[in-house]
Design an enzyme around this catalytic site. Sequence first.
Site, PDB file in Angstrom:
ATOM      1  N   ASN A   1      -1.613  -0.959   5.545  1.00 49.37           N
ATOM      2  CA  ASN A   1      -0.855   0.202   6.052  1.00 49.37           C
ATOM      3  C   ASN A   1      -1.501   1.546   5.728  1.00 49.37           C
ATOM      4  O   ASN A   1      -1.429   2.457   6.541  1.00 49.37           O
ATOM      5  CB  ASN A   1       0.608   0.136   5.598  1.00 49.37           C
ATOM      6  CG  ASN A   1       0.765   0.257   4.104  1.00 49.37           C
ATOM      7  OD1 ASN A   1       0.022  -0.368   3.356  1.00 49.37           O
ATOM      8  ND2 ASN A   1       1.694   1.053   3.664  1.00 49.37           N
TER       9      ASN A   1
ATOM     10  N   GLU B   1       2.213  -3.497  -6.526  1.00 48.38           N
ATOM     11  CA  GLU B   1       2.922  -2.462  -5.765  1.00 48.38           C
ATOM     12  C   GLU B   1       3.402  -3.143  -4.492  1.00 48.38           C
ATOM     13  O   GLU B   1       2.602  -3.458  -3.612  1.00 48.38           O
ATOM     14  CB  GLU B   1       1.978  -1.291  -5.499  1.00 48.38           C
ATOM     15  CG  GLU B   1       1.546  -0.631  -6.808  1.00 48.38           C
ATOM     16  CD  GLU B   1       0.582   0.524  -6.649  1.00 48.38           C
ATOM     17  OE1 GLU B   1      -0.034   0.654  -5.584  1.00 48.38           O
ATOM     18  OE2 GLU B   1       0.438   1.301  -7.613  1.00 48.38           O
TER      19      GLU B   1
ATOM     20  N   CYS C   1       5.194   2.016   2.458  1.00 51.33           N
ATOM     21  CA  CYS C   1       6.146   1.322   1.572  1.00 51.33           C
ATOM     22  C   CYS C   1       7.277   2.243   1.149  1.00 51.33           C
ATOM     23  O   CYS C   1       8.354   1.788   0.788  1.00 51.33           O
ATOM     24  CB  CYS C   1       5.417   0.806   0.341  1.00 51.33           C
ATOM     25  SG  CYS C   1       4.517   2.112  -0.509  1.00 51.33           S
TER      26      CYS C   1
ATOM     27  N   GLU D   1       1.109   2.352 -11.897  1.00 50.28           N
ATOM     28  CA  GLU D   1      -0.243   2.901 -11.840  1.00 50.28           C
ATOM     29  C   GLU D   1      -0.117   4.393 -11.598  1.00 50.28           C
ATOM     30  O   GLU D   1       0.950   4.893 -11.261  1.00 50.28           O
ATOM     31  CB  GLU D   1      -1.073   2.194 -10.761  1.00 50.28           C
ATOM     32  CG  GLU D   1      -1.287   0.711 -11.089  1.00 50.28           C
ATOM     33  CD  GLU D   1      -2.410   0.047 -10.295  1.00 50.28           C
ATOM     34  OE1 GLU D   1      -3.418   0.711  -9.995  1.00 50.28           O
ATOM     35  OE2 GLU D   1      -2.260  -1.142  -9.963  1.00 50.28           O
TER      36      GLU D   1
END
Length: 488
Positions: A157, A256, A290, A469
């Site tokens: 993405n 993630e 996301c 992160e």
Amino acid sequence: MSNPPALLRHYVNGEFVTTPRTFGKLSPIDGRLLGRVCEADAELVDRAVAAARSAQEGAWAHYSASQRADVLLRIAEGIERRFDAFVAAEVADTGRPVHQARTLDIARGVQNFRTFAELIRQTGGEYYEMRTAEGEDVFSYTLRKPHGVVAIISPWNLPMLLLTWKVAPALACGNAVVVKPSEDTPSTATLLAEVMQAAGVPAGVFNLVHGFGPNSAGEFLTRHPGVDAITFTGESRTGATIMKAAAEGVREVSFELGGKNAAVVFADCDFEAAVAGVLRSSFTNTGQVCLCSERVYVERPIFERFVAALKAGAEGLKIGYPDEPDVKMGSLISHAHRDKVLGYFELARQEGATVVTGGDIPHFGDDRDQGAYVRPTIWTGLADDARCMREEVFGPVCHVAPFDRDDEVIARVNDSDYGLAAAIWTRDLKRAHQVSRRLRVGMVWVNTWFLRDLRTPFGGARLSGLGREGGRHSLDFYSEATTVCVNP
Ligand code: NAD
């Protein structure tokens, strides 16, 4: 736009290599074949991991943190020198607007290397002093050491942005990496390998293998016993599979994953700013971020007005070729993904949604009719437990629901298997802080969206991820601490 080369190759031990099996990469813009990509077999993944191990323990181990920072800066300059080629490759793979690839994707790729170059130079270890019962002064300090070989698996993405977000800190900490980009977006990763070669990154420090997940490069890599740590961005289900692979050998993971994010719009918000903000947070990158808001909750007094304004805004988003002026929305990533999104459009109808706008495919009357487009879509009227309210669609779609009380909306936002992000729109900052504290997500925006200082921790709760992160949190993940206790 110019096309990527006809055959995209792997990059292992400082050389571009081919493997006999290839797969086709189709344009999401018009469905034509862009080129072919080599698919790694288990033997090539083995070679890549071995090359990474030998480089990490060999040439790369002699680089100080400051020298590694210099290498990162050379990589950033190398991307900048070929900026237009990166933009063209990203646009061809994804169908996104050119201006977005320029200002977001590739620009962030450069910034990721600069940020971690600066950070690794500034980051020291810990130091503590203590006195023993016998009156001796002893001290302890920590050393930051690389894990060794890090596997990086990335999604389609935001391909360049998300890949470099992990490559930069991994290299900054002294690891060697084997990266596997998404099969849908192989091009910018291949250009990055060319940049690594030109920047003089020692052979084997950066390795690239192309392919799919199950029974292909992704699985071969994550199951490989020579990999010391795995960092992954992608779907929650894939994360669970990778976690099982990582359990063999008790290897570190950083995940993630997906989201079903909420935007909460209070009646006291700056109305125009909130509408513009939700338009961005729901439809940026054709809803394939996301962090996109698929659930929008609007305080009842402004609900009808908000839905009408959002509808007008969505209908005003120009869908088109990536290089058209004012284009706001490109295609989805692929026809397969469009089928998934259209499946949710159908399911929403079955679940009783009112389709305020969209819910279908635009017709252009040209070659884009062979592309993977859908129209921006707004639903209302779904129950909180509908599948379309609980599952991530990952397309240009949001559901708008009214709410009456703060406690109520907080409970509805938190009633999700995911916990990635939320956005709050209000002029009442006290309320914003109180609500932020109670939302079970990794990131809350107040009167904005997507904006983020790269030094802050980033990640999600529950199905949205594992670990954080960003800034020193990345350095913590990509390194091991050794504590040295000294009695001088
Ligand atoms: P995906 O999980 O299908 O694929 C991601 C990567 O994993 C690809 O490279 C794929 O080839 C690989 N893969 C698939 N199965 C594998 C397996 N069994 N073993 C090893 N590798 C495997 O995800 P996607 O469709 O590419 O990306 C979209 C998803 O990513 C969405 O759910 C989105 O929310 C999530 N995402 C999360 C973040 C975040 O920061 N939290 C950022 C971007 C995207």
